[in-house]
Design a protein around this motif. Structure first.
Motif, mmCIF file in Angstrom:
data_model
loop_
_atom_site.group_PDB
_atom_site.id
_atom_site.type_symbol
_atom_site.label_atom_id
_atom_site.label_comp_id
_atom_site.label_asym_id
_atom_site.label_seq_id
_atom_site.Cartn_x
_atom_site.Cartn_y
_atom_site.Cartn_z
ATOM 1 N N VAL A 4 -2.367 2.054 -1.617
ATOM 2 C CA VAL A 4 -3.227 3.568 -1.661
ATOM 3 C C VAL A 4 -4.181 3.340 -2.615
ATOM 4 C CG1 VAL A 4 -2.801 5.988 -1.988
ATOM 5 C CG2 VAL A 4 -0.816 4.618 -0.868
ATOM 6 N N ARG A 5 -3.855 3.111 -3.925
ATOM 7 C CA ARG A 5 -5.391 3.004 -4.606
ATOM 8 C C ARG A 5 -6.107 1.471 -4.116
ATOM 9 N NH1 ARG A 5 -3.715 5.548 -9.156
ATOM 10 N NH2 ARG A 5 -1.296 4.995 -9.707
ATOM 11 N N LEU A 21 -3.951 9.364 -8.779
ATOM 12 C CA LEU A 21 -2.993 9.593 -7.828
ATOM 13 C C LEU A 21 -2.237 10.849 -8.292
ATOM 14 C CD1 LEU A 21 -2.097 6.215 -6.004
ATOM 15 C CD2 LEU A 21 -3.773 7.725 -5.326
ATOM 16 N N ASP A 22 -1.774 11.717 -7.580
ATOM 17 C CA ASP A 22 -0.867 13.088 -7.932
ATOM 18 C C ASP A 22 0.467 13.441 -7.228
ATOM 19 O OD1 ASP A 22 0.296 15.088 -8.947
ATOM 20 O OD2 ASP A 22 -1.978 16.673 -8.636
ATOM 21 N N ARG A 23 1.476 13.246 -7.436
ATOM 22 C CA ARG A 23 2.431 13.311 -6.507
ATOM 23 C C ARG A 23 3.386 15.139 -7.448
ATOM 24 N NH1 ARG A 23 5.880 8.875 -4.009
ATOM 25 N NH2 ARG A 23 6.859 11.175 -3.235
ATOM 26 N N GLU A 41 -7.531 13.711 1.944
ATOM 27 C CA GLU A 41 -5.919 14.336 2.441
ATOM 28 C C GLU A 41 -6.002 12.583 2.634
ATOM 29 O OE1 GLU A 41 -4.847 16.854 2.556
ATOM 30 O OE2 GLU A 41 -6.623 17.749 2.449
ATOM 31 N N LEU A 42 -5.000 12.790 2.183
ATOM 32 C CA LEU A 42 -3.791 10.851 2.494
ATOM 33 C C LEU A 42 -2.862 11.283 2.925
ATOM 34 C CD1 LEU A 42 -2.988 9.165 -0.042
ATOM 35 C CD2 LEU A 42 -4.684 10.751 -0.612
ATOM 36 N N SER A 43 -2.341 10.241 3.666
ATOM 37 C CA SER A 43 -0.823 10.617 3.982
ATOM 38 C C SER A 43 0.068 9.036 3.484
ATOM 39 C CB SER A 43 -0.450 10.827 5.640
ATOM 40 O OG SER A 43 1.046 11.409 5.235
ATOM 41 N N VAL A 44 0.893 8.639 3.303
ATOM 42 C CA VAL A 44 1.922 7.918 3.491
ATOM 43 C C VAL A 44 2.887 7.973 3.933
ATOM 44 C CG1 VAL A 44 2.549 5.976 1.375
ATOM 45 C CG2 VAL A 44 0.419 7.474 1.509
ATOM 46 N N THR A 45 3.352 6.395 4.513
ATOM 47 C CA THR A 45 4.704 6.739 4.880
ATOM 48 C C THR A 45 5.207 4.660 4.731
ATOM 49 O OG1 THR A 45 5.967 6.322 7.364
ATOM 50 C CG2 THR A 45 4.208 5.463 7.793
ATOM 51 N N HIS A 46 6.390 4.497 5.433
ATOM 52 C CA HIS A 46 7.269 2.682 5.199
ATOM 53 C C HIS A 46 8.106 2.946 6.242
ATOM 54 C CE1 HIS A 46 9.889 3.129 2.003
ATOM 55 N NE2 HIS A 46 9.225 4.112 1.659
ATOM 56 N N SER A 47 8.783 1.716 7.061
ATOM 57 C CA SER A 47 9.614 1.274 7.537
ATOM 58 C C SER A 47 9.496 0.010 7.769
ATOM 59 C CB SER A 47 10.020 2.529 8.917
ATOM 60 O OG SER A 47 11.294 2.630 9.391
ATOM 61 N N GLY A 48 10.718 -0.697 7.427
ATOM 62 C CA GLY A 48 11.276 -2.492 6.895
ATOM 63 C C GLY A 48 9.466 -2.590 6.824
ATOM 64 N N PHE A 164 -6.782 -5.351 2.113
ATOM 65 C CA PHE A 164 -6.692 -4.545 0.687
ATOM 66 C C PHE A 164 -6.208 -5.198 -0.208
ATOM 67 C CE2 PHE A 164 -7.757 -1.341 4.292
ATOM 68 C CZ PHE A 164 -8.494 -1.188 3.332
ATOM 69 N N LEU A 165 -5.280 -6.026 -0.147
ATOM 70 C CA LEU A 165 -4.145 -6.934 -1.040
ATOM 71 C C LEU A 165 -4.895 -7.413 -1.880
ATOM 72 C CD1 LEU A 165 -0.813 -5.875 0.334
ATOM 73 C CD2 LEU A 165 -1.500 -4.791 -0.897
#
Length: 167
Positions: A4-5, A21-23, A41-48, A164-165
């Motif tokens: 994300v960063r 970042l703020d949660r 504005e952002l959104s994050v998700t993960h699966s598998g 990005f990584l």
């Protein structure tokens, strides 16, 4: 949150270490709320093994889910889907039913993330006016959707996180 960063650093033209970042939950003040960063504005998700990060100038939500043949489609559909969606699912069998349910679910969760309601919101409700929902092609084993508060269809760029990584 490293990815994300780095995504935000590329967008904001800052070093990743300078992206704050703020949660903080807007309801209780604890650090488990939607991830926020100044100016975007952002959104994050993960699966598998998949991770999704959506960044926009307006509220946005993204969701990705693994297609899981073990999910209790009929049980969850009763509390999460609208009547018409349930009728559509009843026409399907086996893995096709699971794929369709997962498609519905990702669309709904993306919308609830974009509106800021999260899973507290009404899963059975249709997307509110002014929210565009787009299916993202993430391969045969997953379903993903992006929701954005915009009158116009969004421009979507899917990028491999490797770039990005490595930076």
């Amino acid at each position: 949150m490293t990815i994300v960063r780095r995504v935000l650093a590329a967008r904001l033209l800052l070093p990743a270490a300078n992206v704050l970042l703020d949660r903080t939950c807007t309801e209780c003040g604890k650090p488990h709320g939607k991830v926020r960063a100044a100016g975007v504005e952002l959104s994050v998700t993960h699966s598998g093994e998949l991770v999704g990060v959506a960044v926009a100038d307006v509220p946005v939500g993204i969701d990705v889910e693994t297609i899981d043949p073990e999910v209790d489609v009929d049980g969850v559909a009763g509390v999460a889907l609208a009547d018409e969606e349930i009728r559509q699912l009843k026409r399907l069998r086996g893995i096709e039913k699971v794929r369709a349910f997962t498609e519905y679910w990702t669309r709904k969760e993306a919308v609830l993330k974009a509106t800021g309601e999260g899973l507290r919101g009404d899963l059975k409700a249709a997307a509110p006016e002014g929210i565009q929902v787009v299916r993202l092609d993430v391969g045969p084993d997953h379903r993903a959707a992006l929701a954005i508060t915009s009158a116009e269809p969004p421009v979507v760029r899917v990028r491999d996180a490797g770039e990005f990584l490595r930076s």
